[in-house]
Scaffold this motif. Structure first.
Motif, PDB file in Angstrom:
ATOM      1  N   VAL A 166       0.998  -1.610   0.318  1.00  0.00           N
ATOM      2  CA  VAL A 166       0.202  -0.004  -0.109  1.00  0.00           C
ATOM      3  C   VAL A 166       0.961   1.005   0.111  1.00  0.00           C
ATOM      4  O   VAL A 166       0.596   1.683  -0.616  1.00  0.00           O
ATOM      5  N   ARG A 167       1.728   0.474   0.428  1.00  0.00           N
ATOM      6  CA  ARG A 167       2.640   2.531   0.727  1.00  0.00           C
ATOM      7  C   ARG A 167       3.658   2.483  -0.824  1.00  0.00           C
ATOM      8  O   ARG A 167       3.644   3.580  -0.852  1.00  0.00           O
ATOM      9  N   GLN A 168       4.042   2.042  -1.267  1.00  0.00           N
ATOM     10  CA  GLN A 168       4.256   2.021  -2.860  1.00  0.00           C
ATOM     11  C   GLN A 168       3.381   2.339  -3.512  1.00  0.00           C
ATOM     12  O   GLN A 168       3.953   3.083  -4.548  1.00  0.00           O
ATOM     13  N   LEU A 169       2.645   1.696  -3.062  1.00  0.00           N
ATOM     14  CA  LEU A 169       0.753   2.290  -4.647  1.00  0.00           C
ATOM     15  C   LEU A 169       1.123   3.427  -3.968  1.00  0.00           C
ATOM     16  O   LEU A 169       1.010   4.194  -5.428  1.00  0.00           O
ATOM     17  N   VAL A 170       0.850   4.308  -3.101  1.00  0.00           N
ATOM     18  CA  VAL A 170       0.380   5.793  -3.280  1.00  0.00           C
ATOM     19  C   VAL A 170       1.320   6.459  -3.263  1.00  0.00           C
ATOM     20  O   VAL A 170       0.975   7.331  -3.677  1.00  0.00           O
ATOM     21  N   ARG A 171       2.273   5.878  -3.143  1.00  0.00           N
ATOM     22  CA  ARG A 171       3.357   7.037  -3.852  1.00  0.00           C
ATOM     23  C   ARG A 171       3.652   6.201  -4.989  1.00  0.00           C
ATOM     24  O   ARG A 171       3.815   7.988  -6.049  1.00  0.00           O
ATOM     25  N   HIS A 172       3.854   5.736  -5.344  1.00  0.00           N
ATOM     26  CA  HIS A 172       3.712   5.605  -6.779  1.00  0.00           C
ATOM     27  C   HIS A 172       2.441   6.459  -7.726  1.00  0.00           C
ATOM     28  O   HIS A 172       2.733   7.356  -8.612  1.00  0.00           O
ATOM     29  N   LEU A 173       1.404   6.192  -6.585  1.00  0.00           N
ATOM     30  CA  LEU A 173      -0.300   7.376  -7.824  1.00  0.00           C
ATOM     31  C   LEU A 173       0.297   8.612  -7.404  1.00  0.00           C
ATOM     32  O   LEU A 173      -0.137   9.697  -8.202  1.00  0.00           O
TER      33      LEU A 173
END
Length: 303
Positions: A166-173
């Motif tokens: 989730v951390r990687q996902l939201v930072r990517h978005l």
């Protein structure tokens, strides 16, 4: 972009949200923090039109969410992972949502794969664990590939791999220029994820700042020093700008002077050092200091 202007919500004689104004900007992850009862969930519900404000207004992408022609493709929302037909499978649930916006089934398959639901996509959502339910909720939020993402406690129930994902996902978005508003009670995780932080307390905004600025303003840097001659070192460090407190076991916590300066002074005086560890303030420390007077439900400290 999400813009709240003088947002207020009253339930009878209770004011849950009190004259709240803030802006959530694209291109960064904005953390939404506050104690239980602070008004975070109520504010998020008002953003997406589930609760009507008693006063003020809030817009997403320049207009009210309820005026969106294609909500799923504009705003992805996870407020309650249990808001799903328990008799439907994950795949059927997502396909039903996709059909309301003309979203292809191939996109459903994409978000199922992205959220790690492939092995359980054919199972009834009512049988899902808390963590798998969260993944399904995130898949639903991502379904329309929206420019704005609003996630309330998305890592609740996830294992460490899921939390990191989730951390990687939201930072990517956010890195793609999207607007991300993220609520969580996990300060250690938020400190690794958020760029900017908005903190509510008793329905009001009590902080709205870049995360590093917030930590600097509400914590202090210290140096943990251990030496068999603690009293000698404490005396040598005596200064109006330096604070020395006993940390126990021959240890001192020193604020107001750098670790390098302490080491140089100890060397000059022939004082042996067994430890010299700088300690920087954390988001958790800043949050606790900031919300100390804004906690509605206090627990008794354990002696």
């Amino acid at each position: 972009m999400i813009v709240a202007e003088n947002l207020t919500k009253r339930y009878g004689s209770t004011t849950a949200v009190d004259d709240v104004s803030f802006t959530v900007r694209p291109g960064q992850v904005t953390g939404f923090l506050g104690p239980n009862g602070a008004g975070k969930s109520t504010t998020m519900r008002m953003i997406v039109g589930l609760d009507a404000p008693s006063a003020g207004r809030v817009s997403v992408g320049g207009h009210r969410y309820t005026q969106s022609r294609s909500p799923l493709t504009e705003v992805g929302v996870l407020l309650d992972a249990k808001a799903v037909h328990t008799g439907r499978s994950a795949r059927v649930h997502l396909r039903a949502m996709a059909a309301t916006h003309g979203i292809a089934n191939t996109r459903v398959d994409e978000v199922i794969a992205l959220t790690g639901l492939e092995a359980v996509a054919g199972k009834r959502a009512g049988k899902f664990s808390l963590g798998m339910g969260q993944r399904l909720g995130i898949a639903a939020a991502l379904l329309g590939d929206p420019q704005t993402l609003i996630l309330d406690e998305p890592v609740n129930g996830l294992d460490p791999e899921g939390v990191r994902w989730v951390r990687q996902l939201v930072r990517h978005l956010a890195g793609e220029g999207r607007t991300v508003l993220l609520s969580s009670h996990l300060m250690s995780e938020m400190s690794q994820t958020a760029d900017h932080v908005i903190v509510l307390g008793r329905g009001r905004v009590i902080a709205d700042a870049p995360l590093p600025d917030l930590v600097r303003a509400w914590t202090r840097n210290e140096v943990l020093v251990r030496t068999p001659r603690a009293s000698d070192l404490a005396g040598a460090l005596g200064s109006p700008d330096v604070t020395v407190t006993d940390a126990g076991d021959g240890g001192l916590l020193v604020a107001g002077v750098s670790a390098r300066a302490i080491g140089d002074l100890a060397a000059e005086r022939g004082i042996p050092l067994h430890e010299l560890t700088p300690r920087t303030g954390s988001l958790e420390e800043a949050y606790m200091a900031l919300t100390e007077g804004a906690v509605q439900y206090k627990t008794k400290e354990i002696a």
